[in-house]
Design a protein around this motif. Structure first.
Motif, PDB file in Angstrom:
ATOM      1  N   THR A  87       0.843  -1.348   0.063  1.00  0.00           N
ATOM      2  CA  THR A  87      -0.056  -0.077  -0.013  1.00  0.00           C
ATOM      3  C   THR A  87       0.857   1.320   0.075  1.00  0.00           C
ATOM      4  O   THR A  87       1.788   1.345   0.815  1.00  0.00           O
ATOM      5  CB  THR A  87      -1.024   0.154   1.266  1.00  0.00           C
ATOM      6  OG1 THR A  87      -1.733  -1.203   1.166  1.00  0.00           O
ATOM      7  CG2 THR A  87      -1.748   1.278   1.162  1.00  0.00           C
ATOM      8  N   ASN A  88       0.659   2.260  -0.916  1.00  0.00           N
ATOM      9  CA  ASN A  88       1.257   3.462  -1.012  1.00  0.00           C
ATOM     10  C   ASN A  88       0.494   4.502  -0.182  1.00  0.00           C
ATOM     11  O   ASN A  88      -0.725   4.457  -0.522  1.00  0.00           O
ATOM     12  CB  ASN A  88       1.458   3.826  -2.279  1.00  0.00           C
ATOM     13  CG  ASN A  88       1.977   5.222  -2.627  1.00  0.00           C
ATOM     14  OD1 ASN A  88       2.204   5.917  -1.541  1.00  0.00           O
ATOM     15  ND2 ASN A  88       2.287   5.617  -3.552  1.00  0.00           N
ATOM     16  N   ALA A  91      -1.504  10.028   0.036  1.00  0.00           N
ATOM     17  CA  ALA A  91      -2.826  10.642   0.018  1.00  0.00           C
ATOM     18  C   ALA A  91      -2.659  11.998  -1.222  1.00  0.00           C
ATOM     19  O   ALA A  91      -3.257  13.030  -0.705  1.00  0.00           O
ATOM     20  CB  ALA A  91      -3.630  11.041   1.170  1.00  0.00           C
ATOM     21  N   SER A  93      -2.454  12.769  -5.654  1.00  0.00           N
ATOM     22  CA  SER A  93      -2.377  12.255  -6.940  1.00  0.00           C
ATOM     23  C   SER A  93      -0.903  12.029  -7.451  1.00  0.00           C
ATOM     24  O   SER A  93      -0.497  13.070  -7.904  1.00  0.00           O
ATOM     25  CB  SER A  93      -3.167  12.883  -7.971  1.00  0.00           C
ATOM     26  OG  SER A  93      -4.579  12.936  -7.771  1.00  0.00           O
ATOM     27  N   GLN A 224       6.106   7.824  -2.821  1.00  0.00           N
ATOM     28  CA  GLN A 224       5.624   6.395  -2.376  1.00  0.00           C
ATOM     29  C   GLN A 224       6.200   6.322  -1.025  1.00  0.00           C
ATOM     30  O   GLN A 224       7.281   6.468  -0.673  1.00  0.00           O
ATOM     31  CB  GLN A 224       5.829   5.239  -3.151  1.00  0.00           C
ATOM     32  CG  GLN A 224       5.383   4.082  -2.884  1.00  0.00           C
ATOM     33  CD  GLN A 224       5.241   2.836  -4.087  1.00  0.00           C
ATOM     34  OE1 GLN A 224       4.684   3.510  -5.118  1.00  0.00           O
ATOM     35  NE2 GLN A 224       5.742   1.884  -4.051  1.00  0.00           N
ATOM     36  N   THR A 237      -1.610   6.526  -7.036  1.00  0.00           N
ATOM     37  CA  THR A 237      -2.608   7.088  -5.892  1.00  0.00           C
ATOM     38  C   THR A 237      -3.296   8.119  -6.700  1.00  0.00           C
ATOM     39  O   THR A 237      -2.705   8.914  -7.459  1.00  0.00           O
ATOM     40  CB  THR A 237      -1.793   7.501  -4.707  1.00  0.00           C
ATOM     41  OG1 THR A 237      -0.797   8.538  -4.946  1.00  0.00           O
ATOM     42  CG2 THR A 237      -1.120   6.363  -4.110  1.00  0.00           C
ATOM     43  N   ALA A 241      -4.601   6.930  -0.369  1.00  0.00           N
ATOM     44  CA  ALA A 241      -3.838   5.707  -0.273  1.00  0.00           C
ATOM     45  C   ALA A 241      -4.310   4.447  -0.990  1.00  0.00           C
ATOM     46  O   ALA A 241      -5.541   4.414  -1.415  1.00  0.00           O
ATOM     47  CB  ALA A 241      -3.640   5.126   1.039  1.00  0.00           C
ATOM     48  N   ALA A 242      -3.572   3.836  -1.954  1.00  0.00           N
ATOM     49  CA  ALA A 242      -3.809   2.694  -2.771  1.00  0.00           C
ATOM     50  C   ALA A 242      -2.924   1.501  -2.609  1.00  0.00           C
ATOM     51  O   ALA A 242      -1.755   1.616  -2.108  1.00  0.00           O
ATOM     52  CB  ALA A 242      -3.800   3.304  -4.091  1.00  0.00           C
TER      53      ALA A 242
END
Length: 299
Positions: A87-88, A91, A93, A224, A237, A241-242
Motif C-alpha cells: 500500500t502506498n 494521499a 495524485s 511513495q 494514487t 492511499a492505494a
C-alpha cells in the motif's frame, strides 16, 4: 547451489546434445515451452495460472515503467516481476498531480515556491510517460532561499514499523525521508531518477517529506510511502492511499520432471525437487519474491 527447500541441490550440466527441458520459461526473451508446445505468451502455456486484483507497474531495464492491467503478469525485459501486496500511503495524485496540488504543501524557507509544471520531455526521457500521462510534476523552487525548503506529502504511515520512502526526483540536491528528519540525501541530477530511503522507522503520524537545499530547485513525481523494504514498483494514487493486490502464479510440473532450476535477480540461481503433475507455486516462499524471476526450467 542452494535450493529453496532442499539445501544443496546437484544440478547436472546439459551438453549441447542433451535432451531439452520438459518445461522452459524464459521471461526475459518471452519464450515458453512445455514439451512440444511453445508460445510467446506466458499465460497461454498450458498448466499456467496467474491472478492479481487491479493494475500494477513494473520497472524496465532502462529504468522506465510499464503498466499492466489486472490479472496480467508484469513481464518486462528484466523478467517476471513478483511482489507482495503493498500500500502506498501517500494521499495525493502521485502520477498526475491536480492543478491545485492537493495534498502537497511546502515548509522551510519562505522564499521558496511550490508549483505544478509541465515536464513532458523530462518524464518521457525517464520512461515515466506511460504512467505520468498528464505531463505534469511538482516543482519545489528554493533558488531564492538561504535555508532548506521542504515538500510535504500528505498521507500518514498509520503504523510504527520500518518503511520505504521513494520518489522520482530531478534537479538540485536535498534529501528524502520522514517529515522532520534527514533520511536519505541525494545530489544534483539533470534527469529524473528514483531516490529511496529504506528501513526508516515510522510512527503512526509519519509522512513523506522531500527537502531542497538552499538555492536548489527540485522536480518530484511518484512519491511513495510503504511498509517494508526494498521499495516496490510504483503504486499509483489518486488522492488517497492505494493498494497493489497480491499476485498468485503457478505452473503444473510436467510428467517426468524431478528437478527445477531458476535464475532471478542479478545473476542468482536456485533449484530443488519437483513432483510431476503438482502445482508449482511461483510466489510463496520463493527467493525472487520482491524482485524478478528470469528463467525457470524443469527436467
Amino acid at each position: 547451489m542452494l535450493g529453496s527447500n532442499l539445501g544443496l541441490v546437484p544440478l547436472a550440466p546439459r551438453g549441447a546434445g542433451g535432451p531439452p527441458p520438459l518445461l522452459s520459461l524464459d521471461f526475459v526473451q518471452g519464450q515458453y515451452g512445455r514439451g512440444a508446445e511453445t508460445t510467446t505468451t506466458f499465460t497461454a502455456l498450458s498448466g499456467v495460472a496467474f491472478a492479481r486484483a487491479g493494475s500494477a507497474t513494473a520497472l524496465r531495464a532502462d529504468g522506465g515503467l510499464a503498466v499492466f492491467a489486472a490479472d496480467t503478469p508484469r513481464i518486462t525485459d528484466r523478467g517476471l516481476c513478483i511482489e507482495p501486496a503493498a500500500t502506498n500511503r501517500c494521499a495525493v495524485s502521485n502520477a498526475n498531480p491536480d492543478a491545485g496540488m492537493t495534498g502537497f504543501s511546502k515548509g522551510g524557507d519562505a522564499a521558496s515556491t511550490l508549483t505544478r509544471v509541465s515536464a513532458v520531455s523530462a518524464l518521457a526521457a525517464a520512461g515515466l510517460d506511460t504512467i505520468a500521462t498528464s505531463g505534469f510534476l511538482i516543482r519545489l523552487n528554493n533558488s531564492a532561499g538561504t535555508a532548506a525548503a521542504t515538500l510535504n506529502v500528505s498521507g500518514a504511515a498509520g503504523v510504527a514499523a520500518a518503511h520505504s520512502f521513494s520518489a522520482w526526483i530531478g534537479g538540485g540536491s536535498g534529501w528524502i525521508g520522514r517529515n522532520g528528519s534527514n533520511s536519505q540525501g541525494f545530489g544534483a541530477s539533470a534527469v529524473l531518477r528514483r531516490v529511496t530511503g529504506l528501513n526508516l522507522t515510522t510512527t503512526t503520524s509519519t509522512t513523506l517529506a522531500i527537502q531542497a537545499d538552499a538555492g536548489q530547485v527540485i522536480d518530484v513525481i511518484l512519491p511513495q510511502l510503504e511498509i517494508g523494504a526494498p521499495a516496490s514498483a510504483p503504486i499509483v494514487t489518486t488522492g488517497a492511499a492505494a493498494t497493489r493486490g497480491a499476485e498468485s502464479a503457478s505452473v503444473i510440473a510436467p510428467a517426468g520432471a524431478t528437478l527445477w532450476t531458476a535464475t532471478y535477480g542479478e545473476g542468482l540461481t536456485t533449484g530443488g525437487s519437483v513432483t510431476p503433475g503438482a502445482s508449482f507455486d511461483l510466489v510463496t516462499g520463493r527467493p525472487w519474491l520482491g524482485g524478478v524471476l528470469k528463467t525457470l526450467t524443469m527436467s
